[in-house]
Design a protein around this motif. Structure first.
Motif, short mmCIF file in Angstrom:
data_model
loop_
_atom_site.label_atom_id
_atom_site.label_comp_id
_atom_site.label_asym_id
_atom_site.label_seq_id
_atom_site.Cartn_x
_atom_site.Cartn_y
_atom_site.Cartn_z
N ASN A 36 0.84 -1.20 0.00
CA ASN A 36 0.00 0.00 0.00
C ASN A 36 0.87 1.24 0.00
O ASN A 36 1.88 1.29 0.69
CB ASN A 36 -0.88 0.04 1.26
CG ASN A 36 -2.03 -0.94 1.14
OD1 ASN A 36 -2.49 -1.23 0.04
ND2 ASN A 36 -2.45 -1.45 2.27
N GLY A 37 0.49 2.20 -0.80
CA GLY A 37 1.24 3.45 -0.83
C GLY A 37 2.44 3.42 -1.75
O GLY A 37 3.21 4.38 -1.82
N SER A 38 2.61 2.32 -2.50
CA SER A 38 3.79 2.23 -3.36
C SER A 38 3.59 2.97 -4.68
O SER A 38 4.52 3.07 -5.47
CB SER A 38 4.15 0.76 -3.61
OG SER A 38 3.07 0.09 -4.21
N GLY A 39 2.37 3.44 -4.93
CA GLY A 39 2.16 4.27 -6.12
C GLY A 39 1.40 3.58 -7.24
O GLY A 39 1.34 4.09 -8.37
N LYS A 40 0.78 2.44 -6.96
CA LYS A 40 0.08 1.68 -8.02
C LYS A 40 -1.08 2.50 -8.60
O LYS A 40 -1.19 2.66 -9.81
CB LYS A 40 -0.45 0.35 -7.45
CG LYS A 40 0.62 -0.53 -6.82
CD LYS A 40 0.07 -1.83 -6.28
CE LYS A 40 -0.94 -1.69 -5.16
NZ LYS A 40 -0.38 -1.12 -3.91
N SER A 41 -1.94 3.00 -7.70
CA SER A 41 -3.09 3.77 -8.18
C SER A 41 -2.62 5.05 -8.87
O SER A 41 -3.19 5.47 -9.87
CB SER A 41 -4.02 4.14 -7.02
OG SER A 41 -4.57 2.98 -6.46
N SER A 42 -1.58 5.66 -8.33
CA SER A 42 -1.08 6.91 -8.93
C SER A 42 -0.58 6.67 -10.34
O SER A 42 -0.80 7.50 -11.23
CB SER A 42 0.03 7.51 -8.07
OG SER A 42 -0.46 7.76 -6.78
N LEU A 43 0.07 5.54 -10.56
CA LEU A 43 0.54 5.23 -11.91
C LEU A 43 -0.65 5.05 -12.85
O LEU A 43 -0.66 5.58 -13.96
CB LEU A 43 1.42 3.95 -11.88
CG LEU A 43 1.89 3.45 -13.24
CD1 LEU A 43 2.73 4.50 -13.97
CD2 LEU A 43 2.71 2.15 -13.08
N MET A 50 -5.57 11.44 -15.00
CA MET A 50 -6.14 12.05 -13.81
C MET A 50 -5.08 12.78 -12.99
O MET A 50 -5.40 13.66 -12.21
CB MET A 50 -6.84 10.98 -12.96
CG MET A 50 -8.01 10.35 -13.71
SD MET A 50 -8.54 8.77 -13.02
CE MET A 50 -9.26 9.28 -11.49
N TYR A 51 -3.84 12.37 -13.13
CA TYR A 51 -2.73 13.11 -12.55
C TYR A 51 -1.83 13.58 -13.70
O TYR A 51 -1.54 12.81 -14.60
CB TYR A 51 -1.89 12.23 -11.62
CG TYR A 51 -2.52 11.93 -10.27
CD1 TYR A 51 -3.54 12.72 -9.75
CD2 TYR A 51 -2.07 10.85 -9.51
CE1 TYR A 51 -4.08 12.44 -8.51
CE2 TYR A 51 -2.62 10.56 -8.27
CZ TYR A 51 -3.63 11.37 -7.77
OH TYR A 51 -4.16 11.08 -6.55
N LYS A 52 -1.40 14.83 -13.61
CA LYS A 52 -0.44 15.35 -14.61
C LYS A 52 0.96 15.07 -14.11
O LYS A 52 1.32 15.47 -13.01
CB LYS A 52 -0.61 16.88 -14.74
CG LYS A 52 -1.85 17.29 -15.48
CD LYS A 52 -1.53 17.68 -16.94
CE LYS A 52 -2.79 17.76 -17.77
NZ LYS A 52 -3.43 16.44 -18.04
#
Ligand SMILES: Nc1ncnc2c1ncn2[C@@H]1O[C@H](COP(=O)(O)OP(=O)(O)O)[C@@H](O)[C@H]1O
Ligand SMILES: [Mg+2]
Lengths: 249, 307
Positions: A36-43, A50-52
């Motif tokens: 959790n928190g490793s950046g999977k969703s962010s990637l 959705m993220y620039k």
């Protein structure tokens, strides 16, 4: 079909993704795992627009889409099933699924089949509102159905197993196979589940905003087999911090 | 009866009517009766002392409807009308009473509809009131409905009040008295934009034992518009009441939501919930990932919310 190149994402000065390079081939099924928190969703969100990104670029089918907004990427047939889907007061399950298929040029979508694919009985759900009256698990399944309703080239599912029971899981695995075959969809599933890992052609392990490992399913599973003795694995949140290779939770 | 294009547009918006309605009706245009029709069970009689009509519904009349739309199509029209409904015991009727203003000029047009309902024992009424404004003129479009409803033992009243766009100023005053076992369900839908103002006051007295009331109000305030809601329940007996007031606020709008519950009996169970907030950004994002633009997403969300 998708190239992520030197992708870095910073939010409020925190580095969430750190110089990520990733190549996805057409029609393969990838599983992204990692603590959790490793950046999977962010990637996933960076791929969806959705993220620039702070730096780096994203190439989709030989086109640089780094500056494309979400809608433009959706229209290129990239889709994302949210880890935490929003609710819509006043919109029914049927309406939401119709909206999902609307931009696909499909006339009659089989809403009942879609719901069955995610383990819900159509009769019970068609006219329910996608609001607080749905449980987290129900909402999650409907979210999956909104993505399955589309004809995508790249579909990303963020922890689809949450709220899915065994039977539905089997059904879902078949559905992934089906869209894979029928629509040539490249599938990315973010997951901690061994059963989902078994569906993968390739496994990508993330850690602290980087890709720690990108390997085939066989290699990955043989590594974690050694870890099978660990009885705490299911509940272990810290996982990868303590165990360098094997524990993927 | 002759209907012109504007009449038809307005009738469509406020009463879902494309031509002269079935059943009993009274169509009022610019302060005059344009057409009226009574049926065997529903008698519509003009008032003698003031503008307006009395509507008599015979006891045990079932499945009939009454349409009493009002059209204002001239600038500078100020129209006040008194309508009284006498709804017979055991009947089951559907009443549509919308008002549409087409204001082509720059003087204000105003309609004040004062509606009284006497709902007999065990009667069931669904009452729909839709408000709508259009017209290229700069003249204000003002609608001030006042509604009094008294429900006898075991009566059920469903009230649907909708105002979507076009009305510059509205003050809506609704007072309801519920006797034994009477039941009230209010659904209110309101959208204001530009410089519009809307004020809705609903007072419900739960007088009789086991009476119940449910008020569900949803609104959207855009641009520089202002909305105020005063929703009050007063429990005087063993009763149940629930207010749910939910608003989406956008741009520079102002919304005040002031629910009030008062109990004068220890077996009164009253609940109110009020919420004001903007559209959740996650909802917009989700619809964008389905290929909609931000504007389309907003439209979809608001339309669903106000449905
Ligand atoms: N919008 C955001 N604002 C601030 N921090 C964020 C935001 N999105 C993600 N993060 C942070 O980035 C890190 C990675 O999050 P996430 O991508 O959700 O991880 P995962 O999906 O692997 O659990 C976490 O520390 C999280 O708190
Ligand atoms: Mg996540």
């Amino acid at each position: 079909m998708l190239q992520v190149q030197n992708l870095t994402l910073e939010i409020e000065g925190n580095r969430i993704l750190d110089d990520i390079d990733l190549n996805l081939d057409r029609k393969k099924l990838y599983v992204i795992t990692g603590p959790n928190g490793s950046g999977k969703s962010s990637l996933a969100k960076a791929i969806m627009g959705m993220y620039k990104p702070t730096a780096g670029s994203i190439i989709f089918e030989d086109q640089d889409i780094t500056d494309f907004n979400i809608t433009e990427r959706a229209n290129l047939k990239i889709g994302y099933a949210f880890q935490q889907p929003p609710r819509f007061k006043g919109i029914t399950v049927e309406e939401l699924l119709e909206l999902s298929a609307k931009n696909e040029g499909q006339k009659d979508i089989e809403i009942c089949d879609l719901l069955l694919d995610v383990g819900l009985c159509a009769q019970d759900y068609l006219h329910r509102q996608v609001d607080g009256s749905l449980s987290g698990g129900e909402l999650k399944r409907i979210e999956l159905a909104t993505v399955l309703a589309r004809r995508l080239k790249l579909a990303i599912f963020d922890e689809p197993e949450a709220g899915i029971d065994l039977w539905s899981f089997q059904k879902l695995a078949e559905t992934f196979d089906m869209i894979h075959e029928k629509y040539d969809t490249t599938i990315v599933i973010i997951s901690h589940q061994e059963r989902i890992l078994k569906l993968a052609d390739e496994v990508i392990v993330m850690r602290e905003g980087t890709i720690a490992e990108h390997t085939t399913q066989d290699k990955f599973l043989s590594k974690i087999a050694r870890d099978a003795d660990c009885r705490c694995r299911q509940g272990c949140e810290k996982g990868a911090l303590y165990d360098e290779v094997e524990c993927y939770r | 009866m002759k209907l012109n294009v504007i009449d038809r547009q307005i009738l469509d918006k406020v009463a879902d009517l494309h031509s002269v309605p079935q059943g009993a009706y009274n169509i009022r245009r610019d302060g005059e009766a344009l057409g009226r029709h009574s049926t065997a069970n529903i008698d519509i009689v003009p008032k003698k002392d003031k503008p307006g009509i009395d509507i008599f519904i015979k006891p045990y009349t079932k499945g009939e409807s009454v349409h009493i739309p009002v059209i204002l199509s001239k600038a500078g029209m100020e129209d006040t009308v008194y309508n009284t409904f006498h709804i017979g015991e055991g009947s089951d009727v559907y009443i549509v009473a919308g008002c549409g203003i087409h204001n082509p000029g720059n003087r204000r047009s105003q309609h004040d509809g004062i509606h009284d309902f006497y709902v007999g024992k065990g009667a069931k009424v669904k009452y729909v009131e839709r408000h709508y404004g259009q017209g290229e003129g700069t003249g204000e479009r003002i609608l001030n409905p006042t509604t009094y409803i008294e429900v006898e033992e075991g009566g059920v009243v469903e009230l649907e009040m909708v105002q979507i766009r076009g009305v510059d100023d509205t003050k809506r005053n609704t007072k309801v008295k519920l006797h034994k076992d009477a039941k009230l369900i209010v659904t209110e839908r309101l959208l204001t934009d530009r410089e519009q103002e809307a004020h809705s006051i609903i007072d419900v007295e739960l007088i009789g034992e086991d009476s119940s009331a449910q008020i569900i109000s949803r609104s959207v305030a855009k641009d520089n518009s202002k909305q105020v809601f005063n929703l009050n329940l007063i429990g005087l007996n063993r009763c149940r009441g629930h207010i749910q007031c939910d608003s989406i606020i956008m741009d520079n709008a102002h919304v005040s939501s002031i629910p009030e519950i008062t109990a004068r009996h220890s077996d009164a169970q009253l609940v109110h919930e009020a919420a004001i907030g903007k559209i959740a950004s996650e909802q917009i994002l989700k619809l964008e990932t389905l290929g909609f633009t931000e504007e389309q997403a907003e439209e979809i969300i608001l339309e669903g919310f106000l449905k």
